[in-house]
Design an enzyme around this catalytic site. Structure first.
Site, short mmCIF file in Angstrom:
data_model
loop_
_atom_site.label_atom_id
_atom_site.label_comp_id
_atom_site.label_asym_id
_atom_site.label_seq_id
_atom_site.Cartn_x
_atom_site.Cartn_y
_atom_site.Cartn_z
N GLY A 1 -4.97 -5.79 3.68
CA GLY A 1 -4.27 -4.52 3.66
C GLY A 1 -4.81 -3.58 4.71
O GLY A 1 -4.39 -3.62 5.87
N ARG A 2 -5.77 -2.74 4.31
CA ARG A 2 -6.31 -1.75 5.25
C ARG A 2 -6.93 -2.40 6.48
O ARG A 2 -6.88 -1.84 7.58
CB ARG A 2 -7.33 -0.87 4.54
CG ARG A 2 -6.74 0.03 3.46
CD ARG A 2 -7.82 0.82 2.74
NE ARG A 2 -8.77 -0.07 2.08
CZ ARG A 2 -10.00 0.26 1.74
NH1 ARG A 2 -10.46 1.48 1.99
NH2 ARG A 2 -10.80 -0.60 1.12
N MET B 1 0.85 -1.19 0.00
CA MET B 1 0.00 0.00 0.00
C MET B 1 0.89 1.24 0.00
O MET B 1 1.48 1.60 1.02
CB MET B 1 -0.94 0.00 1.21
CG MET B 1 -1.93 -1.16 1.21
SD MET B 1 -3.26 -0.95 2.40
CE MET B 1 -4.17 0.39 1.63
N GLU B 2 1.00 1.85 -1.16
CA GLU B 2 1.85 3.03 -1.32
C GLU B 2 1.41 4.13 -0.37
O GLU B 2 0.23 4.44 -0.25
CB GLU B 2 1.78 3.53 -2.77
CG GLU B 2 2.56 4.78 -3.06
CD GLU B 2 4.07 4.58 -2.97
OE1 GLU B 2 4.79 5.59 -2.96
OE2 GLU B 2 4.51 3.41 -2.92
N LYS C 1 0.07 -8.73 -9.16
CA LYS C 1 -1.19 -8.30 -8.56
C LYS C 1 -1.96 -7.49 -9.59
O LYS C 1 -1.41 -6.58 -10.21
CB LYS C 1 -0.95 -7.46 -7.30
CG LYS C 1 -2.24 -7.08 -6.57
CD LYS C 1 -1.95 -6.47 -5.20
CE LYS C 1 -3.28 -6.31 -4.46
NZ LYS C 1 -3.54 -4.94 -4.05
N GLN D 1 8.11 -5.32 -5.00
CA GLN D 1 7.22 -5.08 -6.13
C GLN D 1 7.77 -4.02 -7.08
O GLN D 1 8.19 -2.94 -6.65
CB GLN D 1 5.84 -4.64 -5.64
CG GLN D 1 4.81 -4.55 -6.76
CD GLN D 1 3.46 -4.09 -6.28
OE1 GLN D 1 3.24 -2.89 -6.12
NE2 GLN D 1 2.55 -5.02 -6.05
N CYS E 1 -2.41 -0.77 -9.45
CA CYS E 1 -2.50 0.55 -8.84
C CYS E 1 -3.49 1.42 -9.62
O CYS E 1 -3.34 1.59 -10.84
CB CYS E 1 -1.14 1.22 -8.79
SG CYS E 1 -1.18 2.87 -8.04
N HIS F 1 -7.21 -8.15 -6.81
CA HIS F 1 -8.00 -7.20 -6.04
C HIS F 1 -9.37 -7.12 -6.70
O HIS F 1 -9.48 -6.78 -7.88
CB HIS F 1 -7.32 -5.83 -6.05
CG HIS F 1 -8.00 -4.82 -5.19
ND1 HIS F 1 -7.33 -4.05 -4.27
CD2 HIS F 1 -9.30 -4.44 -5.10
CE1 HIS F 1 -8.19 -3.24 -3.66
NE2 HIS F 1 -9.39 -3.48 -4.16
N GLU G 1 -11.39 -5.53 0.65
CA GLU G 1 -12.50 -5.33 1.58
C GLU G 1 -12.62 -6.43 2.63
O GLU G 1 -13.71 -6.81 3.05
CB GLU G 1 -13.81 -5.19 0.79
CG GLU G 1 -14.86 -4.30 1.41
CD GLU G 1 -14.46 -2.83 1.52
OE1 GLU G 1 -15.07 -2.11 2.33
OE2 GLU G 1 -13.54 -2.40 0.79
#
Length: 315
Positions: free
Chosen positions: A223-224, A8-9, A139, A68, A98, A168, A201
């Site tokens: 991730g989040r 996650m940039e 990805k 990556q 991205c 994703h 999600e």
């Protein structure tokens, strides 16, 4: 089940990777992207983004990190992948997902999903450039504006030599808006012969179970959700496990602050802690209270005093 920590940039850099992998449950990480734009990058660029390369390609908890790369020039990506491979990452990952406009304007990230043949050339070139025993993964998203070419893109990536594909479950146009369309991953998983990892999600163990059921994938990337609740991976593995309480998280936050204070430039330090607190508010009421207390403080010493009760900035 394998659980991966997402790239996650601007959020999930080496400092947060270090702390989150200490909690447990994460089997492998993928770094934020290293942009390749026409030149052979010096080694210091790779180690700046992925300092784990100087420690056997692993976090301090021993979790392997794949580095990556992102770009659109197959030859240049291959040359940089070869240099990267010489530094000993746990693998090389390619970014075809991205959604950022500044990235897509230059033909990188999810914009590449418009050209499956180019995807194949990139993967093939990188696969040939690195040692055969080094994994090459990718990805992708479901597409740009729709999912019409999702399977075609996935097949191009897999047939060109990728060892693993993370999907994703949103298009570029979807950004990060819910819901994630996990069911769309099922067709991709059936169409390719490499392992497919579902992403998008996943905020709790129930989400993880639903994602696995709808996508048909055994493996997940978080991730989040992991940033918001560092106990997420452990909860996915064992939903009956006691939750990670705020008091247990605080020592890890102190370790995070120590890392940030030693490794991040002073003007960016306060923002890093506030950014994480902002995510933690989703799960911890205490984080919301702390965020309100420190959100206007930009001096690192003052921030540490206000949040931790003492100055934790190394001398």
């Amino acid at each position: 089940m394998t659980i991966l920590l997402a790239p996650m940039e601007g959020l999930l850099d080496f400092t947060l990777r270090d702390i989150l992998t200490r909690v447990g449950g994460i089997d492998r990480c993928v770094s934020e992207f290293i942009r390749v734009t026409g030149t052979l990058l010096p080694e210091r660029v790779f180690t700046r983004v992925v300092p784990e390369l100087e420690h056997g390609g692993r976090t301090s908890a021993g979790v392997p990190v794949r580095a990556q790369l992102m770009g659109s020039d197959a030859v240049c990506l291959a040359e940089n992948a070869a240099r990267l491979a010489s530094l000993g990452p746990a693998g090389v990952d390619l970014n075809f997902g991205c959604p950022a406009k500044v990235v897509n304007r230059h033909g990188g990230g999810a914009a590449l999903l418009a050209d499956p043949e180019l995807l194949a050339r990139i993967v093939s070139a990188v696969r040939r450039a690195v040692p055969p025993e080094m994994p090459v993964s990718a990805k992708m998203r479901l597409g740009i504006a729709d999912t019409a070419r999702a399977v075609e893109c996935a097949q191009a990536i897999a047939d060109a030599g990728a060892d693993e594909l993370v999907v994703h479950a949103r298009t570029k146009a979807d950004g990060y808006k819910p819901p994630a369309r996990w069911e769309c991953i099922a067709g991709i998983r059936e169409a390719v012969k490499v392992p497919v990892v579902a992403n998008g999600e996943i905020w709790n163990a129930a989400d993880a179970a639903a994602c696995r059921r709808e996508s048909g994938c055994d493996d997940l990337m978080v991730g989040r959700g992991m940033v918001s609740y560092p106990g997420l991976a452990l909860a996915i593995l064992d939903p009956s496990r006691p939750p990670l309480e705020w008091d247990a998280l605080m020592p890890l936050m102190a370790e995070f602050w120590d890392l940030v204070s030693r490794k991040i430039e002073p003007r960016a330090r306060a923002g890093r802690l506030k950014q994480w607190l902002n995510y933690l508010r989703r799960h911890y009421p205490e984080a919301g209270e702390a965020y309100l207390r420190v959100r206007t403080i930009n001096d690192p010493v003052q921030l540490a005093e206000a949040f931790f009760g003492e100055a934790l900035v190394p001398a």
